[in-house]
Design an enzyme around this catalytic site. Structure first.
Site, mmCIF file in Angstrom:
data_model
loop_
_atom_site.group_PDB
_atom_site.id
_atom_site.type_symbol
_atom_site.label_atom_id
_atom_site.label_comp_id
_atom_site.label_asym_id
_atom_site.label_seq_id
_atom_site.Cartn_x
_atom_site.Cartn_y
_atom_site.Cartn_z
ATOM 1 N N GLY A 18 -7.121 4.538 -2.404
ATOM 2 C CA GLY A 18 -7.651 3.078 -2.188
ATOM 3 C C GLY A 18 -9.247 2.936 -2.307
ATOM 4 N N GLY B 75 -11.524 6.817 -2.999
ATOM 5 C CA GLY B 75 -11.742 7.377 -4.158
ATOM 6 C C GLY B 75 -10.451 8.051 -4.575
ATOM 7 N N ASP C 105 -3.414 1.661 -12.215
ATOM 8 C CA ASP C 105 -3.035 1.695 -13.424
ATOM 9 C C ASP C 105 -4.131 2.110 -14.649
ATOM 10 O OD1 ASP C 105 -0.581 1.162 -12.642
ATOM 11 O OD2 ASP C 105 -0.793 -0.921 -12.856
#
EC number: 2.7.1.56
Length: 303
Positions: free
Chosen positions: A219, A222, A250
């Site tokens: 998230g 990192g 992605d």
């Protein structure tokens, strides 16, 4: 170290995405503002890799009455798409934007017959070469994923997996992918362990030997990269503005793989990927060829 086996200029990049989608963004702060964008993990990865000079092919299932709309939306990105028949419509996912947060209501997975799945498997067997890269990502039915994995591991060693599947380790059946990219929640579910602090997470990552490279996104904290020897952490980069977090993971994967193909060292590859992921958060959809990304160096250290 060369991570990709036998990659040449003739090698192809295949992205197997069971269920592409149309992402319908509605800005609740500006009730009249709504946007349709082609989506799904495979499409997101393909758009980003295309913007970096690669020419991937997305293999997927599409169904009417929304198939034509999806193809029209994806046309500006000039992607190679090989599609097989879905008995149900191409998904429409609702993304509600409000105060820098995105609420996602995702559509049902498509209905794929055994015959249609066999067509996809036959295509893979006829076209994937041992020096190609195969990226398997998105939503899959368990039985379909099992068949795809069993086949792909016989065709190439360069297999990348980004699929939310709690029984993934069983499905691997001693095969070792090049890269696995879960997020923190998917990783916890996959190994059936939940972390209360960073130290327990680090310990679990260092015990994970089911792939050559584990790329784990955490998230806004990192991302971690474990190469079975060293564990690297790169902190997140605060975006200029938060529009939507959809597609950030992605983007992280796509840019990391692109740099892996270019034989960039792992640390630099992850830093670049983190920059691009931050840029994706600042817009609707993922970064593409129209976006200019200035790379800054975030905090990074080995654990």
């Amino acid at each position: 170290m060369t991570w990709l086996q036998n990659i040449t200029k003739e090698s192809k990049i295949w992205i197997v995405n069971y269920a592409c989608a149309i992402d319908y963004y509605v800005d609740l702060n500006k009730q009249k503002n709504s946007v349709l964008i082609p989506g799904g993990k495979g499409i997101n990865v393909a758009i980003v890799m295309k913007s970096l000079g690669f020419d991937p092919t997305v293999i997927t299932f599409l169904g009417q009455p929304t198939k034509n709309l999806f193809l029209e939306l994806v046309k500006p990105y000039d992607l190679n798409i090989v599609s097989f028949i879905s008995e149900t419509k191409t998904r429409i996912n609702l993304k509600l934007l409000k105060d820098e947060k995105t609420t996602e209501i995702n559509d049902l997975s498509p209905l794929i017959t055994d015959a249609n799945l066999t067509e996809l498997l036959t295509f893979l067997k006829a076209n994937v070469k041992n020096n190609d890269l195969v990226i398997i990502n998105g939503r899959f039915k368990f039985e379909a994923l099992e068949k795809v994995l069993n086949l792909v591991f016989t065709l190439t060693e360069n297999v990348v997996i980004d699929v939310d599947e709690s029984k993934m380790l069983t499905l691997l059946n001693q095969s070792k992918p090049l890269v696995m990219k879960p997020n923190i929640d998917e990783f916890q579910t996959m190994i059936n362990t939940f972390f209360h602090d960073q130290q327990s997470l680090i310990a679990a990552i260092k015990k994970f030997h089911y792939c050559k490279l584990l790329l784990l996104s955490d998230g806004d904290k990192g991302a971690y990269l474990f190469d079975q020897n060293k564990l690297l952490f790169v902190s997140s980069i605060t975006p200029k503005q938060v529009v939507s977090t959809t597609g950030a993971g992605d983007t992280l994967l796509a840019v990391f793989l692109a740099n892996l193909i270019l034989k960039v060292d792992l640390k630099t590859a992850l830093i670049k990927a983190t920059n691009y992921a931050s840029a994706t958060i600042s817009k609707l959809g993922v970064v593409d060829s129209k976006d200019k990304i200035s790379v800054i160096t975030p905090k990074s250290y080995y654990l």
